[in-house]
Design a protein around this motif. Structure first.
Motif, mmCIF file in Angstrom:
data_model
loop_
_atom_site.group_PDB
_atom_site.id
_atom_site.type_symbol
_atom_site.label_atom_id
_atom_site.label_comp_id
_atom_site.label_asym_id
_atom_site.label_seq_id
_atom_site.Cartn_x
_atom_site.Cartn_y
_atom_site.Cartn_z
ATOM 1 N N ALA B 46 0.860 -1.187 0.000
ATOM 2 C CA ALA B 46 0.000 0.000 0.000
ATOM 3 C C ALA B 46 0.896 1.237 0.000
ATOM 4 O O ALA B 46 1.885 1.271 -0.720
ATOM 5 C CB ALA B 46 -0.920 -0.045 1.210
ATOM 6 N N ASN B 47 0.555 2.237 0.799
ATOM 7 C CA ASN B 47 1.355 3.451 0.886
ATOM 8 C C ASN B 47 1.800 3.604 2.340
ATOM 9 O O ASN B 47 0.963 3.585 3.242
ATOM 10 C CB ASN B 47 0.501 4.650 0.456
ATOM 11 C CG ASN B 47 1.298 5.944 0.392
ATOM 12 O OD1 ASN B 47 2.081 6.250 1.286
ATOM 13 N ND2 ASN B 47 1.094 6.702 -0.668
ATOM 14 N N ARG B 50 -0.067 5.333 5.183
ATOM 15 C CA ARG B 50 -1.283 4.793 5.811
ATOM 16 C C ARG B 50 -1.353 3.288 5.629
ATOM 17 O O ARG B 50 -2.362 2.765 5.142
ATOM 18 C CB ARG B 50 -2.520 5.413 5.158
ATOM 19 C CG ARG B 50 -2.752 6.871 5.466
ATOM 20 C CD ARG B 50 -3.117 7.079 6.915
ATOM 21 N NE ARG B 50 -3.701 8.390 7.150
ATOM 22 C CZ ARG B 50 -4.031 8.820 8.374
ATOM 23 N NH1 ARG B 50 -3.804 8.077 9.420
ATOM 24 N NH2 ARG B 50 -4.571 10.003 8.524
ATOM 25 N N ALA B 53 -1.366 -2.432 10.252
ATOM 26 C CA ALA B 53 -2.389 -2.579 11.285
ATOM 27 C C ALA B 53 -2.763 -1.237 11.922
ATOM 28 O O ALA B 53 -3.863 -1.078 12.435
ATOM 29 C CB ALA B 53 -1.896 -3.548 12.357
ATOM 30 N N MET B 56 -4.752 3.939 10.929
ATOM 31 C CA MET B 56 -5.392 5.121 11.517
ATOM 32 C C MET B 56 -4.873 5.441 12.916
ATOM 33 O O MET B 56 -5.338 6.376 13.548
ATOM 34 C CB MET B 56 -6.909 4.935 11.570
ATOM 35 C CG MET B 56 -7.624 5.234 10.273
ATOM 36 S SD MET B 56 -7.283 6.863 9.578
ATOM 37 C CE MET B 56 -8.377 7.901 10.546
ATOM 38 N N LYS B 144 1.770 9.460 10.903
ATOM 39 C CA LYS B 144 2.312 10.718 10.374
ATOM 40 C C LYS B 144 3.672 11.026 10.989
ATOM 41 O O LYS B 144 4.591 11.465 10.309
ATOM 42 C CB LYS B 144 1.330 11.866 10.616
ATOM 43 C CG LYS B 144 0.148 11.751 9.675
ATOM 44 C CD LYS B 144 -0.718 12.964 9.605
ATOM 45 C CE LYS B 144 -1.697 12.746 8.441
ATOM 46 N NZ LYS B 144 -2.882 13.552 8.504
ATOM 47 N N ARG B 160 3.215 0.555 -3.293
ATOM 48 C CA ARG B 160 2.436 -0.235 -4.261
ATOM 49 C C ARG B 160 3.261 -1.310 -4.956
ATOM 50 O O ARG B 160 3.010 -1.645 -6.106
ATOM 51 C CB ARG B 160 1.770 0.677 -5.300
ATOM 52 C CG ARG B 160 0.881 1.774 -4.723
ATOM 53 C CD ARG B 160 -0.349 1.281 -4.036
ATOM 54 N NE ARG B 160 -1.066 2.386 -3.366
ATOM 55 C CZ ARG B 160 -2.039 2.211 -2.481
ATOM 56 N NH1 ARG B 160 -2.425 1.001 -2.146
ATOM 57 N NH2 ARG B 160 -2.620 3.231 -1.906
ATOM 58 N N ASN B 218 -6.282 -5.497 9.663
ATOM 59 C CA ASN B 218 -6.336 -4.811 8.386
ATOM 60 C C ASN B 218 -6.264 -5.886 7.296
ATOM 61 O O ASN B 218 -5.311 -6.666 7.257
ATOM 62 C CB ASN B 218 -5.139 -3.854 8.270
ATOM 63 C CG ASN B 218 -5.173 -3.012 6.999
ATOM 64 O OD1 ASN B 218 -5.700 -3.450 5.983
ATOM 65 N ND2 ASN B 218 -4.625 -1.834 7.060
ATOM 66 N N ARG B 324 -9.809 2.449 15.250
ATOM 67 C CA ARG B 324 -10.917 2.151 14.347
ATOM 68 C C ARG B 324 -11.994 3.239 14.499
ATOM 69 O O ARG B 324 -13.030 3.009 15.120
ATOM 70 C CB ARG B 324 -11.511 0.766 14.654
ATOM 71 C CG ARG B 324 -10.563 -0.408 14.516
ATOM 72 C CD ARG B 324 -9.927 -0.551 13.141
ATOM 73 N NE ARG B 324 -10.827 -0.464 12.013
ATOM 74 C CZ ARG B 324 -11.529 -1.485 11.515
ATOM 75 N NH1 ARG B 324 -11.432 -2.658 12.039
ATOM 76 N NH2 ARG B 324 -12.312 -1.319 10.469
ATOM 77 N N PRO B 325 -11.761 4.409 13.914
ATOM 78 C CA PRO B 325 -12.649 5.538 14.187
ATOM 79 C C PRO B 325 -14.059 5.415 13.613
ATOM 80 O O PRO B 325 -14.949 6.135 14.070
ATOM 81 C CB PRO B 325 -11.914 6.734 13.576
ATOM 82 C CG PRO B 325 -10.916 6.167 12.660
ATOM 83 C CD PRO B 325 -10.588 4.796 13.124
ATOM 84 N N THR B 326 -14.313 4.505 12.656
ATOM 85 C CA THR B 326 -15.690 4.377 12.155
ATOM 86 C C THR B 326 -16.604 3.693 13.177
ATOM 87 O O THR B 326 -17.794 3.549 12.948
ATOM 88 C CB THR B 326 -15.763 3.573 10.836
ATOM 89 O OG1 THR B 326 -15.029 2.373 10.994
ATOM 90 C CG2 THR B 326 -15.247 4.362 9.660
#
Lengths: 82, 580
Positions: B46-47, B50, B53, B56, B144, B160, B218, B324-326
């Motif tokens: 991925a990147n 972000r 695991a 976020m 970050k 990627r 994840n 897991r903010p959602t």
């Protein structure tokens, strides 16, 4: 075996009015861990491009929403577990 | 994007770190700082901004050993007992000694930890014996802060790119073969040392919601590290000690007893009563959880509705911002409120993850695997219960040792036929006109994992799984069909998931006893210290199939008294005389 197209509702929604993909922004596409977002051309309306969810493979983790510079992205809970 | 392009290029580096989640960035940073001349490449599917695991963030450090609160000896003892004694203590003890320095370093990166009025770390008790949990109220800043450090240190980052196989030669590591996830172009990386930090095998079982990506881990973490280590001939340890966790039902995120527990929240049955003494995740605790679910007192719930408004608001603030903010969205949709009702919990699908259990690539206290020049750290390396701080600390140990290793070696020669064979394997699904898409291969594999491998484990069921896996593998190798580079990535993941499923069955059949509570509950066998007080090591056999053997547990550094050994077996709340 031949393939069929099966419809699925996707959890990530982009507000085309707020999305600035036409200015070259790809932040949501860049940060998605699952790489499920893409930029598409718009056939009509004032914007030439917008981001959208191409693949229904979402961890509802939220970097796309958190990192979007214009607040255009909303992450919903996928329907199957909502 | 996603169009399949034909291409192959090669790069060289001193240290290749695969996986940019938690352990990987720390391994790369430590290697580069120790030897600024070294060419360090950090690769991610991925990147790195972000990935992994902690994409976020994270709500706390679950296993700190901070002077004044806990000692390395006490922690080593606790983790030994929590793992039914089957640990090599050296890596745990070294971690326990080294993690405080890493906490201070993370603090200097700008990641803040909770402190009390006196400015001391505000450590909480969650484990059965000691006090190790340090909350991170602004844990959403972790990735970050790490990324800033990587840029500052001038680490070469390749996003990627997915590694698909390791290269070996001259009896040691030689590099890795990688595929671009958006173009299908190949990248061969020659490296003197490789550090694998590829996370858990988290997409192994199927969540009960049926949504393939609604996993606890994840879902990018498909166990590629386990699969690549296996094909490179490395040893994998105790894979039968699955990861199974207590989660918010359907949402499949942690209920976060580690956050809510110290503030008065707890796991309860349908009557609102506690049934486990300690909410720390262990196989024994999960067995009690499972028993309660099966009993007339289920379902099981997270209970917070007895707490004061300000306490609930604080728990909500932490749980709905980091990790897991959602979760806030989920409760809003359901109309559930911690203040008003208990929140239904369930148990997760199975996986491999040393972050919470002990199933991983075998490593020593320097994070070395059994293949020379190959290292592993984080969720995929078998330092038990190592969590995020373990990933950082063991990642640091891996980076520091790898950069010493490269001083005396040149690139190992490898067989170029291996690269060609891997290209053919990877691209086979692109050469067909139609066939079975990777999502169906994956779904079927994972559905079989649920049907036949989930504990309680039964011999005949696991043998059935092996036969059915062989059928699906045959379909995967001869009939899988992909139309673009994105689907090609998913096809490679399906292959990894199949490897892990086969290893899970094979390892579980080998250990003919029950151990680690629910994680390896084999209903036909009792716990058997006489024959099975040992590690099991699995590797790829001559015939290409998994082969297991026993390995002695190394003599302990910290002795465990006889009356301490079963501390984790006493999880169930006993009724008091007064209550009776």
């Amino acid at each position: 075996m031949p393939l069929a197209q099966t419809q699925t509702s996707v959890p990530v929604v982009v507000d085309d009015d707020l999305c600035i993909a036409d200015k070259g922004c790809t932040v949501c596409v860049d940060v998605c861990p699952l790489d499920v977002l893409r930029i598409k051309d718009m056939a009509e309306g004032p914007k030439s491009k917008t981001a959208f969810m191409q693949y229904d493979e979402c961890w509802y983790c939220m970097p796309c929403e958190a990192d979007c510079p214009t607040g255009a992205v909303t992450v919903n809970i996928p329907y199957l577990l909502k | 994007m996603d169009e399949i392009l034909d291409g192959i290029s090669q790069i060289d580096c001193d240290v290749l770190v695969i996986g940019g989640g938690t352990a990987g960035p720390m391994a790369a940073l430590k290697a580069k700082r120790k030897n600024p001349e070294a060419n360090v490449v950090l690769l991610d599917k991925a990147n790195v901004k972000r990935s992994g695991a902690i994409a976020m963030g994270m709500d706390g450090l679950n296993n700190t050993i901070i002077p004044g609160h806990a000692t390395p000896e006490q922690y080593t003892k606790e983790i030994t007992i929590a793992n039914d004694g089957i640990v090599d203590q050296a890596p745990i003890y070294r971690y326990a000694q080294g993690c405080y320095e890493i906490i201070q370093e993370l603090d200097s990166f700008g990641i803040r930890f909770q402190k009390d009025q006196n400015g001391e770390y505000d450590v909480k008790k969650v484990h059965h014996i000691g006090t190790y949990v340090l909350p991170m109220p602004n844990g959403d800043t972790v990735k970050k802060a790490l990324y800033r450090q990587l840029r500052k240190a001038r680490i070469n980052i390749s996003n990627r790119y997915m590694a698909t196989r390791l290269l070996t030669g001259e009896g040691r590591i030689a590099g890795a073969i990688c595929v671009n996830t958006r173009t299908a172009e190949f990248l061969v990386v020659r490296a003197k040392a490789v550090v694998m930090c590829l996370g858990a095998a988290g997409r192994l079982g199927l969540p009960t919601s049926g949504y393939m990506y609604g996993t606890y881990e994840n879902p990018t973490n498909t166990g590629e590290g386990y699969s690549m280590a296996y094909h490179a001939g490395a040893d994998l340890a105790n894979l039968e000690c699955y990861q199974i966790n207590p989660l918010i039902k359907d949402y499949n995120g942690p209920a976060c007893a580690y956050v809510a527990g110290p503030m008065g929240g707890y796991t309860a049955n349908a009557e609102g009563e506690r049934f486990i003494e300690c909410d720390y995740w262990s196989g024994q605790m999960m067995q009690e959880f499972y028993d309660e679910l099966q009993s007339g007192k289920g379902p099981v719930y997270l209970k917070l509705n007895h707490l004061a408004e300000e306490t609930v608001a604080e728990i909500e603030r932490v749980l709905h911002i980091v990790e897991r903010p959602t979760r806030g969205h989920f409760h809003k949709n359901r109309g559930t409120d911690y203040r008003k009702q208990m929140i239904e919990m369930h148990i997760s699908e199975i996986g491999f993850c040393s972050g919470h259990s002990a199933s991983g690539v075998f490593v020593d206290e320097n994070a070395r695997t059994s293949v020379q020049g190959l290292y592993a750290a984080g969720d995929m390396a078998n330092v038990p219960h190592n969590y995020m701080l373990g990933a950082f600390t063991n990642g640091a140990f891996a980076g520091l040792d790898a950069v010493d290793f490269i001083k005396d070696v040149d690139f190992a020669k490898f067989d170029h036929g291996d690269v060609e064979a891997e290209r053919n394997r990877v691209l086979a699904p692109t050469k067909r006109d139609d066939g079975i898409p990777p999502n169906q291969i994956e779904f079927k594999t994972r559905r079989l994992v649920n049907d036949y491998l989930q504990p309680p484990k039964v011999t005949a069921k696991m043998e059935t799984a092996q036969r059915r896996f062989a059928e699906v593998r045959d379909d995967m190798q001869n009939a899988m069909y992909v139309q673009n580079a994105h689907e090609l990535m998913r096809s490679l993941e399906a292959s990894t998931i199949m490897d892990c499923a086969e290893m899970a069955a094979s390892a579980s059949l080998y250990r003919t006893e029950s151990r680690w509570g629910l994680y390896h509950n084999r209903v036909e066998y009792e716990k058997d210290d006489e024959n099975w007080f040992c590690h099991t090591l699995l590797k790829k056999g001559e015939n290409g199939l998994p082969e297991s053997r026993k390995q002695d547990v190394k003599p302990y550094i910290v002795e465990i008294e006889d009356d301490e050994k079963d501390a984790y077996d006493k999880q169930r709340v006993q009724p008091t005389e007064a209550a009776e």
